[in-house]
Design a protein around this motif. Structure first.
Motif, short mmCIF file in Angstrom:
data_model
loop_
_atom_site.label_atom_id
_atom_site.label_comp_id
_atom_site.label_asym_id
_atom_site.label_seq_id
_atom_site.Cartn_x
_atom_site.Cartn_y
_atom_site.Cartn_z
N THR A 32 0.85 -1.20 0.00
CA THR A 32 0.00 0.00 0.00
C THR A 32 0.88 1.25 0.00
OG1 THR A 32 -0.26 -0.10 2.40
CG2 THR A 32 -1.99 -1.11 1.08
N HIS A 33 2.03 1.17 0.66
CA HIS A 33 2.97 2.30 0.61
C HIS A 33 3.40 2.59 -0.83
CE1 HIS A 33 6.58 4.71 1.07
NE2 HIS A 33 7.31 3.74 0.55
N SER A 34 3.75 1.54 -1.57
CA SER A 34 4.21 1.73 -2.95
C SER A 34 3.11 2.33 -3.81
CB SER A 34 4.69 0.39 -3.55
OG SER A 34 5.75 -0.12 -2.78
N ALA A 86 8.25 0.01 -8.14
CA ALA A 86 9.40 -0.90 -7.98
C ALA A 86 10.36 -0.46 -6.88
CB ALA A 86 10.16 -0.99 -9.29
N HIS A 87 10.17 0.76 -6.33
CA HIS A 87 11.25 1.33 -5.52
C HIS A 87 11.59 0.53 -4.26
CE1 HIS A 87 8.30 3.12 -2.74
NE2 HIS A 87 9.31 3.42 -1.96
N ASP A 88 10.65 -0.24 -3.74
CA ASP A 88 10.91 -0.98 -2.51
C ASP A 88 11.03 -2.50 -2.71
OD1 ASP A 88 11.26 1.01 -0.69
OD2 ASP A 88 9.25 0.89 0.20
N LEU A 89 11.17 -2.95 -3.95
CA LEU A 89 11.16 -4.39 -4.21
C LEU A 89 12.29 -5.13 -3.50
CD1 LEU A 89 10.26 -4.68 -8.02
CD2 LEU A 89 8.76 -5.03 -6.07
N ALA A 94 8.46 11.91 -3.49
CA ALA A 94 7.09 11.40 -3.27
C ALA A 94 7.12 10.29 -2.22
CB ALA A 94 6.51 10.88 -4.58
N ASP A 95 8.19 9.51 -2.22
CA ASP A 95 8.37 8.46 -1.21
C ASP A 95 8.38 9.09 0.19
OD1 ASP A 95 9.02 6.00 -0.04
OD2 ASP A 95 11.16 6.16 -0.51
N GLU A 96 9.15 10.16 0.33
CA GLU A 96 9.20 10.86 1.63
C GLU A 96 7.85 11.42 2.04
OE1 GLU A 96 11.96 14.06 2.51
OE2 GLU A 96 13.54 12.87 1.55
MG MG Z 1 9.59 3.67 0.15
#
Ligand code: MG
Length: 384
Positions: free
Chosen positions: A67-69, A96-99, A190-192
């Motif tokens: 859900t974060h992604s 894909a950033h947290d895979l 955007a992640d932050e």
């Molecule tokens: Mg992240």
């Protein structure tokens, strides 16, 4: 794409391509194809049972990495569209950033990095790249997902210099102090935006932090006052949602305005001009950066270091470290397809290769799989 792209946006025509050449997709852009491959990957499905702050079994409403992604993708796409950047690439990078994340968030990553100290270390960012380049096994013609250079560049947010030196063209920017595309830069922020605001929400829901404490923090206090004055009868839960929504909105607007001004000043001609800049052009205003930092510090001391979060982190370290040691000592504890991979990397690279294969196996676990595996390996009465 309905949106016209800015001249410095990523696009199919200027893409540096894929590692293995493939015919162009018939009805999609190259970056849509990247996004679609991420969604169909095994690592993406595992994000549902991997967490950041709250472990999966603590409650059904907390954010998971999945859900974060999705939240990161939502925020990042809004920003990309407003700035006339490539929304498809942005979405691919965000999803894909947290895979490459280990089970149990940062505690898991630190424990694995510690165990891998003598074997080249473990960086979750580099692991995300490893997942899409090597570890996914879905396509007949190549290992990994064979994503475009632009997606791979965006996924690799940070990288140590020694590791960057092993990555060729992809690692060069870390050595030269240069930038990635604007799509990569904005997804990073955007992640932050996503995690700071959802950790406020999840933190309040868990009761580990309170509204009274958060009122000391400017980024929360301002919208909280606004909402309380505008809707004095609103119940607490809805007030929190409304405040969190406004925190996200403010940060997104600030980022778009500040970045537009920076682009206006810099007048980059194309994506390579962006890459050649000495500093990122996607940014918050100084004031927003300060407020953001204040919130981050608060979350670090009050939430991430809360004794109940720390207890879970401490258990996570035990689980990851002991599993690593047990598998290194006796690879016969592992299923045959994993021992096969260990054998291949061991033959190729010796003990570091063996450790890397064990780390790949552990990093791929979800929280609950790691807990189950720990019981199965160490508890004498647990079925194996
Ligand atoms: Mg992240």
């Amino acid at each position: 794409m309905s949106n016209t792209l800015a001249r410095y946006a990523a696009n199919d025509a200027t893409s540096r391509g894929r590692r293995y050449q493939e015919p162009s997709p018939a009805h999609r852009t190259e970056f849509q194809r990247d996004r679609d491959r991420v969604i169909h990957s095994t690592a993406f499905r595992r994000l549902e049972y991997k967490t950041q702050v709250f472990v999966n079994h603590e409650g059904d409403l907390y954010r998971t990495r999945l859900t974060h992604s999705i939240e990161v993708a939502q925020v990042a796409r809004s920003i990309a569209r407003a700035l006339q950047l490539n929304e498809d690439l942005t979405e691919a990078i965000a999803l894909a950033h947290d895979l490459g994340h280990t089970p149990f968030g940062h505690a898991g990553q630190d424990a694995l990095n510690d165990k891998m100290r003598d074997y080249g270390g473990f960086e979750h960012n580099l692991q995300s790249l490893r997942v899409i380049d090597e570890l996914e096994e879905r396509y007949a013609a190549f290992q990994g997902l064979n994503l475009t250079f632009e997606s791979r560049e965006g996924i690799l947010k940070h990288c140590s210099i020694p590791n960057a030196k092993t990555l060729g063209e992809l690692g060069q920017r870390f050595i030269d102090g240069k930038q990635a595309s604007l799509e990569a830069q904005l997804t990073n922020l955007a992640d932050e935006i996503a995690y700071n605001s959802h950790d406020v929400d999840d933190g309040l829901r868990s009761g580990l932090i309170g509204i009274d404490q958060l009122q000391q923090i400017e980024l929360f206090a301002q919208p909280y006052l606004e909402v309380s004055e505008q809707y004095p009868q609103l119940n607490e839960r809805r007030t929190i949602y409304e405040v969190v929504r406004r925190i996200i909105g403010r940060q997104v607007s600030d980022l778009i305005d500040t970045t537009s001004a920076a682009l206006e000043e810099e007048q980059p001609t194309d994506i390579d001009a962006i890459r050649n800049c000495n500093k990122p052009l996607v940014m918050f205003s100084a004031n927003m950066r300060d407020m953001n930092l204040e919130l981050k510090r608060f979350l670090r001391t009050q939430l991430y270091r809360h004794y109940r979060v720390h207890r879970m982190s401490s258990k996570a370290v035990t689980i990851i470290s002991e599993l690593f040691d047990a598998f290194m000592d006796d690879t016969r504890l592992l299923p045959p397809d994993t021992t096969e991979k260990i054998k291949i990397l061991d033959n190729e690279l010796g003990i570091s290769g063996k450790a890397r294969a064990v780390a790949d196996y552990i990093a791929g676990m979800t929280d609950r799989y790691a807990i189950r595996e720990y019981r199965r390996v160490f508890h004498p009465l647990e079925p194996t």
